[in-house]
Design a protein around this motif. Sequence first.
Motif, PDB file in Angstrom:
ATOM      1  N   GLU A 142      36.860  -4.728  41.986  1.00 28.37           N
ATOM      2  CA  GLU A 142      37.402  -5.222  43.251  1.00 28.37           C
ATOM      3  C   GLU A 142      38.558  -4.352  43.737  1.00 28.37           C
ATOM      4  N   VAL A 143      39.398  -3.872  42.835  1.00 27.42           N
ATOM      5  CA  VAL A 143      40.477  -2.958  43.216  1.00 27.42           C
ATOM      6  C   VAL A 143      39.893  -1.634  43.693  1.00 27.42           C
ATOM      7  N   LEU A 144      38.926  -1.112  42.958  1.00 26.55           N
ATOM      8  CA  LEU A 144      38.296   0.146  43.365  1.00 26.55           C
ATOM      9  C   LEU A 144      37.633   0.041  44.735  1.00 26.55           C
ATOM     10  N   ALA A 145      37.051  -1.112  45.023  1.00 30.78           N
ATOM     11  CA  ALA A 145      36.367  -1.313  46.298  1.00 30.78           C
ATOM     12  C   ALA A 145      37.314  -1.635  47.443  1.00 30.78           C
ATOM     13  N   GLY A 146      38.567  -1.980  47.114  1.00 32.87           N
ATOM     14  CA  GLY A 146      39.537  -2.300  48.146  1.00 32.87           C
ATOM     15  C   GLY A 146      39.530  -3.757  48.568  1.00 32.87           C
ATOM     16  N   THR A 198      33.233   6.645  36.736  1.00 29.80           N
ATOM     17  CA  THR A 198      32.678   7.740  37.535  1.00 29.80           C
ATOM     18  C   THR A 198      33.012   7.554  39.005  1.00 29.80           C
ATOM     19  N   ALA A 199      33.659   6.428  39.369  1.00 35.64           N
ATOM     20  CA  ALA A 199      34.066   6.200  40.756  1.00 35.64           C
ATOM     21  C   ALA A 199      35.131   7.217  41.141  1.00 35.64           C
ATOM     22  N   PRO A 200      35.150   7.613  42.412  1.00 35.49           N
ATOM     23  CA  PRO A 200      36.134   8.630  42.832  1.00 35.49           C
ATOM     24  C   PRO A 200      37.573   8.171  42.699  1.00 35.49           C
TER      25      PRO A 200
END
Length: 108
Positions: A18-22, A106-108
């Motif tokens: 959820e943090v990675l996705a914003g 592997t997320a940017p």
Amino acid sequence: MDAEVRAVADAAVRLVVEVLAGTRPPHQLSLVAVPGVCRELSRRGDAVRRGRRVVPPKVLSSRLQRPVPAVAEVVAVVVVAGRVHALALRLQHTRGRWRCTALETTAP
């Protein structure tokens, strides 16, 4: 004890994606992650959100293993910003609670 570890692992994976996705602010990770992991996720989340439409993340699958009693390692396949990524977390039990002490993705 394994049910507790599984619950913490599932929550940590969900919070991280959820943090990675914003869709969640990075400071909310502080209950399940050490400060260094929170800072790294904040930086990565900023890169994903920059100039993009926010897409709700998904956890496709996850696996948990316990190499030693006070350590749990979680791997997950997740969808962030419409793309499939791998996620690996190390949880350590210290001072009576489980905390994420390492993260690779592997997320940017």
